[in-house]
Design an enzyme around this catalytic site. Structure first.
Site, short mmCIF file in Angstrom:
data_model
loop_
_atom_site.label_atom_id
_atom_site.label_comp_id
_atom_site.label_asym_id
_atom_site.label_seq_id
_atom_site.Cartn_x
_atom_site.Cartn_y
_atom_site.Cartn_z
N ASP A 223 -7.19 32.85 37.47
CA ASP A 223 -8.48 32.94 38.15
C ASP A 223 -8.97 34.38 37.99
O ASP A 223 -8.22 35.25 37.57
CB ASP A 223 -8.32 32.70 39.66
N LYS B 239 -13.55 29.80 34.76
CA LYS B 239 -14.67 29.27 33.99
C LYS B 239 -15.08 27.89 34.48
O LYS B 239 -16.24 27.53 34.44
CB LYS B 239 -14.27 29.18 32.52
N MET C 5 -13.22 34.27 52.76
CA MET C 5 -14.35 33.67 52.06
C MET C 5 -15.61 33.59 52.90
O MET C 5 -16.44 32.74 52.69
CB MET C 5 -14.00 32.24 51.60
N1 SAH Z 1 -4.58 33.02 47.93
C1 SAH Z 1 -5.39 34.16 48.29
C2 SAH Z 1 -6.70 33.75 48.93
C3 SAH Z 1 -7.58 32.88 48.05
S1 SAH Z 1 -9.10 32.48 48.79
C4 SAH Z 1 -4.57 35.10 49.18
O1 SAH Z 1 -3.48 34.74 49.63
O2 SAH Z 1 -5.01 36.23 49.39
C5 SAH Z 1 -10.16 33.79 48.22
C6 SAH Z 1 -10.52 34.70 49.36
O3 SAH Z 1 -9.46 35.61 49.63
C7 SAH Z 1 -11.70 35.61 49.07
O4 SAH Z 1 -12.92 34.96 49.24
C8 SAH Z 1 -11.49 36.68 50.12
O5 SAH Z 1 -11.86 36.25 51.40
C9 SAH Z 1 -9.98 36.82 50.12
N2 SAH Z 1 -9.51 37.93 49.26
C10 SAH Z 1 -8.63 37.86 48.25
N3 SAH Z 1 -8.37 39.07 47.72
C11 SAH Z 1 -9.13 39.94 48.41
C12 SAH Z 1 -9.31 41.37 48.35
N4 SAH Z 1 -8.66 42.11 47.47
N5 SAH Z 1 -10.16 41.92 49.24
C13 SAH Z 1 -10.82 41.18 50.16
N6 SAH Z 1 -10.68 39.85 50.26
C14 SAH Z 1 -9.85 39.24 49.41
#
Ligand code: SAH
Length: 253
Positions: free
Chosen positions: A38, A60, A175
């Site tokens: 991703d 994509k 999100m």
């Molecule tokens: N599996 C991921 C989350 C996936 S959902 C985890 O455990 O972190 C995607 C969401 O994660 C984004 O929309 C945001 O809310 C958050 N996110 C992921 N990386 C981030 C980052 N570096 N800074 C801020 N938010 C982040």
């Protein structure tokens, strides 16, 4: 027969700073035949994939439609059936709001062997870099991770905001950029204190991380003013006060 198939590693690359990847993911990046990724892991991590490795950009197809998720599953299964070792690379932890659970179920259904490789979730690491421990003995003994629809045109979020407004712990919202105002309004409507500290952290653990601090009543206006963009995480709760004491940590890479 599954023995003839390759193997899939369903892995999380952490919140963005490549130094926060697990040793296992770092090793797998060099070893596997195919990486299906991703955009969330970020450029700095994707750059580490060797030239010889087949790279498939799942982003994509990703449009949040079931069909496109099906396509991602299909391609992973297909590569494994060709006998290849596949690294399915997601941001954070693969089983925290990353649809990793669904992908794992598909692999089981298809008879493909897989291994989960947990990652550091942004839910805790992103607030940490912003000087916000998600729990603190003085303020909370509970924390909850929340996600909702990203679609502001949808009436219902499917979340029990009444319950969440009463929840006496830290709320970490994923999100939520487009939905931030509505989420805050719901909490206020059900009686959560408007003065509750709130922080919004964009691109956490990355060199261009940005932290916006306010309260439940003004954080969505601040977000608009500052043109906050995904990926971002919202933290609501007293622990946000620690940001001023502990300070921000900025990665250099
Ligand atoms: N599996 C991921 C989350 C996936 S959902 C985890 O455990 O972190 C995607 C969401 O994660 C984004 O929309 C945001 O809310 C958050 N996110 C992921 N990386 C981030 C980052 N570096 N800074 C801020 N938010 C982040």
């Amino acid at each position: 027969m599954s023995e003839k198939y390759g193997k899939v590693y369903l892995a999380g690359s952490g919140p963005g700073d490549p130094d926060l990847m697990t040793v296992k993911v770092r090793r797998l990046i060099d070893e596997v035949d195919v990486v299906v990724y991703d955009q969330l892991p970020g450029e700095a991590i994707l750059r580490l994939i060797p030239d010889k490795t087949e790279k498939i950009d799942a982003g994509k197809y990703a449009d949040n439609h079931t069909l496109t998720q099906d396509k991602i599953n299909e391609v992973i299964v297909e590569k494994a059936r060709e006998g290849k070792t596949v690294l399915r690379l997601k941001g954070g932890d693969p089983y925290v709001f990353g649809r990793g659970g669904e992908e794992a179920e598909e692999l089981v259904k298809a008879g493909v062997s897989f291994e989960v490789v947990p990652g550091i979730t942004s839910a805790v690491a992103v607030p940490a870099y912003a000087g916000i421990p998600v729990t603190h003995r003085d303020s909370n003994s509970m924390v909850t991770f929340i996600t909702g629809h990203e679609d502001p045109t949808k009436e219902e979020t499917g979340l029990n905001w009444q319950l969440l407004a009463q929840f006496d712990g830290t709320l970490v919202i994923f999100m939520g950029v487009k939905m931030l105002k509505r989420n805050c309004d719901e909490l206020l409507k059900y009686g959560k204190d408007p003065k509750t500290p709130a922080a919004l952290i964009e691109r956490g653990t990355r060199p261009d991380q940005r932290v916006t601090v306010g309260t439940l009543s003004n954080i969505s206006a601040l977000a608009e003013e500052r043109n906050v963009k995904a990926p971002a995480i919202t933290v609501i709760g007293d622990v946000v006060r620690l940001h001023d004491i502990l300070g921000e940590q900025i990665s250099k890479y």
